[in-house]
Scaffold this motif. Structure first.
Motif, PDB file in Angstrom:
ATOM      1  N   ASP A 399     -11.069  -5.004   7.610  1.00  0.00           N
ATOM      2  CA  ASP A 399     -11.047  -6.345   7.746  1.00  0.00           C
ATOM      3  C   ASP A 399     -10.903  -7.031   7.367  1.00  0.00           C
ATOM      4  OD1 ASP A 399     -11.646  -8.301   9.713  1.00  0.00           O
ATOM      5  OD2 ASP A 399     -13.421  -7.276  10.911  1.00  0.00           O
ATOM      6  N   PRO A 400     -10.649  -8.497   6.858  1.00  0.00           N
ATOM      7  CA  PRO A 400     -10.836  -9.368   5.767  1.00  0.00           C
ATOM      8  C   PRO A 400     -12.223 -10.136   6.006  1.00  0.00           C
ATOM      9  CG  PRO A 400      -8.079  -9.438   6.985  1.00  0.00           C
ATOM     10  CD  PRO A 400      -9.079  -8.786   7.523  1.00  0.00           C
ATOM     11  N   VAL A 401     -12.783 -10.378   7.026  1.00  0.00           N
ATOM     12  CA  VAL A 401     -13.747 -10.947   7.310  1.00  0.00           C
ATOM     13  C   VAL A 401     -15.375  -9.790   6.783  1.00  0.00           C
ATOM     14  CG1 VAL A 401     -15.457 -11.995   9.042  1.00  0.00           C
ATOM     15  CG2 VAL A 401     -13.485 -12.040   9.519  1.00  0.00           C
ATOM     16  N   SER A 402     -15.282  -8.661   7.196  1.00  0.00           N
ATOM     17  CA  SER A 402     -15.478  -7.856   7.139  1.00  0.00           C
ATOM     18  C   SER A 402     -15.987  -6.939   5.806  1.00  0.00           C
ATOM     19  CB  SER A 402     -16.329  -6.848   8.685  1.00  0.00           C
ATOM     20  OG  SER A 402     -15.192  -6.428   8.456  1.00  0.00           O
ATOM     21  N   ALA A 403     -15.304  -6.772   4.904  1.00  0.00           N
ATOM     22  CA  ALA A 403     -14.323  -5.719   4.581  1.00  0.00           C
ATOM     23  C   ALA A 403     -15.682  -5.996   2.398  1.00  0.00           C
ATOM     24  CB  ALA A 403     -13.254  -6.313   3.477  1.00  0.00           C
ATOM     25  N   GLY A 404     -15.717  -4.692   2.178  1.00  0.00           N
ATOM     26  CA  GLY A 404     -17.309  -4.358   1.881  1.00  0.00           C
ATOM     27  C   GLY A 404     -16.874  -3.004   1.102  1.00  0.00           C
ATOM     28  N   PRO A 405     -17.957  -3.363  -0.118  1.00  0.00           N
ATOM     29  CA  PRO A 405     -18.168  -1.937  -0.478  1.00  0.00           C
ATOM     30  C   PRO A 405     -17.868  -0.567   0.475  1.00  0.00           C
ATOM     31  CG  PRO A 405     -19.626  -3.038  -1.208  1.00  0.00           C
ATOM     32  CD  PRO A 405     -19.398  -3.746  -0.439  1.00  0.00           C
ATOM     33  N   HIS A 406     -18.893  -0.653   1.562  1.00  0.00           N
ATOM     34  CA  HIS A 406     -18.582   0.420   2.595  1.00  0.00           C
ATOM     35  C   HIS A 406     -17.678   0.512   2.564  1.00  0.00           C
ATOM     36  CE1 HIS A 406     -17.679  -3.044   4.512  1.00  0.00           C
ATOM     37  NE2 HIS A 406     -17.403  -1.881   5.928  1.00  0.00           N
ATOM     38  N   LEU A 407     -16.179   0.506   2.305  1.00  0.00           N
ATOM     39  CA  LEU A 407     -15.281   0.921   2.884  1.00  0.00           C
ATOM     40  C   LEU A 407     -14.823   2.341   1.960  1.00  0.00           C
ATOM     41  CD1 LEU A 407     -12.686  -2.565   4.013  1.00  0.00           C
ATOM     42  CD2 LEU A 407     -13.964  -0.112   5.090  1.00  0.00           C
ATOM     43  N   LEU A 408     -15.361   1.730   0.267  1.00  0.00           N
ATOM     44  CA  LEU A 408     -15.270   2.641  -0.562  1.00  0.00           C
ATOM     45  C   LEU A 408     -16.270   4.312  -0.220  1.00  0.00           C
ATOM     46  CD1 LEU A 408     -14.136   0.605  -3.105  1.00  0.00           C
ATOM     47  CD2 LEU A 408     -12.877   1.381  -1.517  1.00  0.00           C
ATOM     48  N   ASP A 409     -16.371   4.000   0.832  1.00  0.00           N
ATOM     49  CA  ASP A 409     -18.392   5.466   0.460  1.00  0.00           C
ATOM     50  C   ASP A 409     -17.473   6.100   1.717  1.00  0.00           C
ATOM     51  OD1 ASP A 409     -19.933   4.593  -1.367  1.00  0.00           O
ATOM     52  OD2 ASP A 409     -20.309   3.419  -0.571  1.00  0.00           O
ATOM     53  N   GLU A 410     -16.460   5.817   2.358  1.00  0.00           N
ATOM     54  CA  GLU A 410     -16.210   7.176   3.502  1.00  0.00           C
ATOM     55  C   GLU A 410     -14.324   6.784   3.532  1.00  0.00           C
ATOM     56  OE1 GLU A 410     -17.326   8.229   8.254  1.00  0.00           O
ATOM     57  OE2 GLU A 410     -18.520   6.335   7.017  1.00  0.00           O
ATOM     58  N   GLY A 411     -14.315   8.062   3.184  1.00  0.00           N
ATOM     59  CA  GLY A 411     -12.818   8.302   3.446  1.00  0.00           C
ATOM     60  C   GLY A 411     -11.941   9.266   2.966  1.00  0.00           C
ATOM     61  N   SER A 412     -10.886   9.689   2.961  1.00  0.00           N
ATOM     62  CA  SER A 412     -10.323  10.530   2.880  1.00  0.00           C
ATOM     63  C   SER A 412      -9.564  10.880   1.202  1.00  0.00           C
ATOM     64  CB  SER A 412      -9.316  11.934   3.757  1.00  0.00           C
ATOM     65  OG  SER A 412      -9.411  11.374   5.155  1.00  0.00           O
ATOM     66  N   LEU A 413      -9.790  11.780  -0.084  1.00  0.00           N
ATOM     67  CA  LEU A 413      -9.120  12.115  -0.946  1.00  0.00           C
ATOM     68  C   LEU A 413      -8.013  13.192  -0.763  1.00  0.00           C
ATOM     69  CD1 LEU A 413      -9.003  11.040  -3.557  1.00  0.00           C
ATOM     70  CD2 LEU A 413     -10.942  13.013  -4.434  1.00  0.00           C
ATOM     71  N   TYR A 414      -7.070  12.787  -1.399  1.00  0.00           N
ATOM     72  CA  TYR A 414      -5.652  13.372  -1.578  1.00  0.00           C
ATOM     73  C   TYR A 414      -5.165  14.052  -3.624  1.00  0.00           C
ATOM     74  CZ  TYR A 414      -5.436  12.197   3.887  1.00  0.00           C
ATOM     75  OH  TYR A 414      -5.801  12.099   4.772  1.00  0.00           O
ATOM     76  N   VAL A 415      -4.532  14.727  -2.984  1.00  0.00           N
ATOM     77  CA  VAL A 415      -3.643  14.760  -4.086  1.00  0.00           C
ATOM     78  C   VAL A 415      -2.402  14.910  -4.591  1.00  0.00           C
ATOM     79  CG1 VAL A 415      -4.280  17.198  -4.564  1.00  0.00           C
ATOM     80  CG2 VAL A 415      -4.188  15.970  -6.678  1.00  0.00           C
ATOM     81  N   ALA A 416      -1.356  14.630  -5.310  1.00  0.00           N
ATOM     82  CA  ALA A 416       0.192  14.550  -5.457  1.00  0.00           C
ATOM     83  C   ALA A 416       0.655  15.900  -5.845  1.00  0.00           C
ATOM     84  CB  ALA A 416       0.540  13.183  -6.173  1.00  0.00           C
ATOM     85  N   ARG A 417       1.620  16.607  -4.576  1.00  0.00           N
ATOM     86  CA  ARG A 417       2.454  17.463  -5.138  1.00  0.00           C
ATOM     87  C   ARG A 417       3.545  16.792  -5.469  1.00  0.00           C
ATOM     88  NH1 ARG A 417       2.251  22.171  -1.186  1.00  0.00           N
ATOM     89  NH2 ARG A 417       3.548  21.326  -0.011  1.00  0.00           N
ATOM     90  N   PHE A 418       4.485  17.252  -5.975  1.00  0.00           N
ATOM     91  CA  PHE A 418       5.847  16.592  -6.313  1.00  0.00           C
ATOM     92  C   PHE A 418       6.743  17.434  -6.228  1.00  0.00           C
ATOM     93  CE2 PHE A 418       3.102  13.497  -8.055  1.00  0.00           C
ATOM     94  CZ  PHE A 418       3.349  12.397  -8.642  1.00  0.00           C
ATOM     95  N   ASN A 419       7.685  17.065  -5.040  1.00  0.00           N
ATOM     96  CA  ASN A 419       8.729  18.155  -4.514  1.00  0.00           C
ATOM     97  C   ASN A 419       9.990  18.590  -5.426  1.00  0.00           C
ATOM     98  OD1 ASN A 419       6.987  19.329  -3.239  1.00  0.00           O
ATOM     99  ND2 ASN A 419       7.875  17.908  -1.351  1.00  0.00           N
TER     100      ASN A 419
END
Length: 666
Positions: A399-419
């Motif tokens: 959200d451009p209005v409320s965006a801040g550091p909190h967005l980087l403290d909760e989420g999903s981490l993925y790693v790449a597999r190249f087929n």
């Protein structure tokens, strides 16, 4: 001694030893299935175009029009690569095309904070001096317009924020250093030379740039600066130390390589080869040390050997010496390897280490275009041989209005597999995911929480079957198409039996650039944009054959400007740099639609060319020159750039403008 622990010492350049012994299917094996061996041409092969069609260029204000079709070459493309390529050179200077001029700016030791003394050319400035001066070994950086928070886009004044990756004791000290036991004053000076500088700068009427003296924005963040840990790892038992018994804080940021910029206008600095600064004398290392190459016997700079005279330096000894983690610094390395957020507009703010984004040798962090109502997406490479590429997706929408550091403290981490078929998968590193739990159990590993997974990001990626890559370095996202580009700089430990169509050189020194386009969030399509190498190295499917105007090796720095030009920086070392066909390290510009590449800049002797950004109007470019004269000193130096005379070389920023005041790259 296990196979992994036989490789625990960093080499002389600070490159991490091979630490991935997972046995995961390597990228060269995947690519061999996709690309035919019959496409060899002077040590390189074709890369399939796939479905890649670069989108329209974004452009600086009122300078670039839109194309009629996404697949067409932009009507201004020729103009945007209108400069005459710079030839290969081994001169001890910075060379740019005719019609451009350069200014050396903010070299190591420049007085930055109030009361800072001038740089002394015999390198006798103290550790206290260095705390107030611009740091050493300039790397990633960004220009923040001074009016950014008010919605402005000033191109004449702003905050230039830059990383300081590491130090060379033979340059930093008058008579060199690194003999154990280390001198306490030298160690503190080295720690102070790491980190980040925030410099308030402005352009004078004569178009030269200057530091705004006594500005309250000017700031140094060093290896001693107080930092907060946020996200899942905050408070975990594995980050408890005597300094932070509750596991919420740490001191400093080290080995800051590339960077990132958040949509809300803050700076992200990335901790890369931090593991080599610590040592453990324990017979058995915990997995969160071993998989990250924490040194055995002797650390890179041996800071721990000065602890007898200064207990503050005991934190670089990660051995178990006490009854618990509150009694020694066994967990200190676990507080490094993170993405660190700094608010350059708030000099009193405490930098934050975002643990949800994973722990590894982060080269940098790049964001896909932020869209309101959708999660933020960011990519980061683990810069070591046979390591991985990762993606972070925020749990909450942007959200451009409320965006801040909190967005980087909760989420999903993925790693790449190249087929094999040019597709790719993002594999979740999620403690709660049944597939991850099953694979971890089958591999004989137990995790107690998502925090434990993130502390051991590399191990989690091994378990999920990620594709080992050839040192993933900087990434860049095309400003309009959203295609993601990553440099794979080289892999000096590929034996002849691993030669294949996608990586056709044993002991691969030249590297290549890979790119992909997201498909549905969990899948992507990939191809190889260019194979780096000598003249005649070819990527035939893209109609590209390298010439004297653009041959290069070991691509490293990568950045898209607002006009869609891809800037490629090189980081050769050793014999490749001193005796190879490529001359000194350089920076090239590429039109990714037409696959046209031209050499734009060549740096001085022994340097790495790294870090690049422009002002919003694209009329001023900032480029960092790191460690000129690397490997020489302390009594004689192979480079005298930029001061000349009888003096030691200094890392510095180069300001580039056109003599006619026009757009950089035209």
């Amino acid at each position: 001694m296990t196979k992994a622990t036989e490789h625990q010492q960093f080499d002389l350049s600070g490159e991490e030893p091979l630490a991935n012994f997972s046995g995961n299917r390597p990228f060269h094996d995947v690519a061999e299935q996709r690309y035919s061996r019959r496409n060899f041409l002077k040590g390189s092969v074709a890369a399939a175009v796939g479905t890649f069609l670069a989108g329209p260029l974004a452009g600086c204000s009122s300078t670039v029009s839109q194309p009629a079709a996404a697949a067409a070459v932009h009507p201004q493309a020729a103009g945007l690569l209108g400069f005459t390529p710079v030839p290969v050179s081994r001169a001890d200077t910075v060379a740019v095309p005719e019609g451009y001029r350069t200014q050396v700016f903010l070299p190591w030791g420049t007085p930055l904070l109030p009361g800072a003394p001038a740089f002394l050319r015999n390198a006798t400035n103290s550790a206290a001096d260095q705390e107030k001066q611009v740091g050493s070994h300039h790397d990633g950086m960004h220009f923040f317009p001074i009016d950014l928070k008010q919605g402005g886009q000033s191109s004449s004044e702003g905050l230039l924020v830059m990383n300081h990756e590491y130090v060379d004791p033979n340059m930093l000290h008058q008579f060199g250093g690194n003999q154990a036991p280390r001198d306490v004053e030298q160690v503190h000076k080295e720690i102070a030379a790491h980190g980040v500088s925030v410099a308030h700068i402005r352009q004078r009427p004569n178009r030269q740039w200057e530091l705004v003296q006594e500005s309250h924005y000017n700031r140094r963040i060093t290896g001693n600066t107080l930092m907060e840990l946020t996200g899942p790892v905050r408070g975990h038992a594995k980050v408890i130390t005597p300094f932070s018994p509750d596991g919420t804080r740490t001191r400093g940021t080290l080995n800051n390589c590339a960077h990132g910029v958040t949509p809300w206008g803050t700076y992200l600095t990335c901790e890369e080869n931090w593991a080599g600064l610590f040592v453990s004398h324990d017979r058995e290392q915990p997995r969160e040390h071993e998989r990250y190459s924490v040194a055995r016997g002797m650390s890179w700079n041996q800071w721990d050997t000065a602890a007898a005279k200064d207990p503050q330096l005991a934190r670089f000894n990660a051995s178990k010496l006490g009854a618990s983690a509150r009694d020694d610094y066994r967990n200190e390395p676990n507080t490094f390897g993170w993405i660190v957020e700094i608010d350059p507009f708030n000099p009193n703010s405490t930098p934050v280490k975002h643990t949800a984004m994973g722990r590894f040798a982060h080269e940098g962090i790049i964001f896909a275009k932020a869209e309101a109502g959708k999660p933020l997406v960011a990519y980061s490479g683990d810069d070591a041989r046979n390591e991985y590429i990762y993606k972070f997706v925020s749990a909450k929408p942007y959200d451009p209005v409320s965006a801040g550091p909190h967005l980087l403290d909760e989420g999903s981490l993925y790693v790449a597999r190249f087929n094999d078929d040019g597709s790719g998968d993002w594999l979740p590193l999620d403690f709660h995911n049944p597939v991850f739990q099953a694979k971890a159990l089958a591999a004989g590993h137990v995790f107690d929480s998502q925090a434990d997974v993130l502390l051991n990001t590399r191990l989690a990626a091994d378990i999920m079957g990620a594709t080992p890559m050839d040192r993933p370095e900087w990434g860049a996202v095309h400003p309009t198409s959203g295609e993601v580009y990553f440099t794979l700089t080289n892999n000096s430990q590929r034996p002849p039996e691993m030669v294949n169509a996608a990586n056709p050189r044993a002991w691969n020194q030249n590297g290549h650039i890979i790119r992909w386009r997201e498909s549905n969030g969990l899948r992507f399509n990939w191809d190889i944009f260019v194979f780096s190498g000598d003249v005649f190295t070819s990527t035939p499917e893209h109609g590209l054959m390298l010439t004297n105007d653009n041959h290069h090796a070991s691509p490293d720095g990568l950045w898209f400007d607002p006009n869609g030009l891809l800037w490629i920086q090189t980081d050769m070392s050793g014999s490749q740099l001193s005796r190879g066909p490529f001359g000194n390290n350089a920076m090239l510009a590429a039109n990714v639609q037409s696959h046209t590449i031209k050499r734009f800049l060549v740096g001085p002797v022994g340097c790495e060319v790294t870090g690049v950004v422009m002002t919003p109007d694209c009329k001023t470019m900032f480029v960092n020159i790191q460690h000129p004269g690397e490997g020489s000193g302390p009594y004689s130096f192979s480079s005298t750039w930029p001061d000349r005379g009888i003096t030691r070389p200094r890392s510095a920023t180069v300001v580039i403008t056109k003599e006619d005041g026009g757009i950089i790259g035209t």
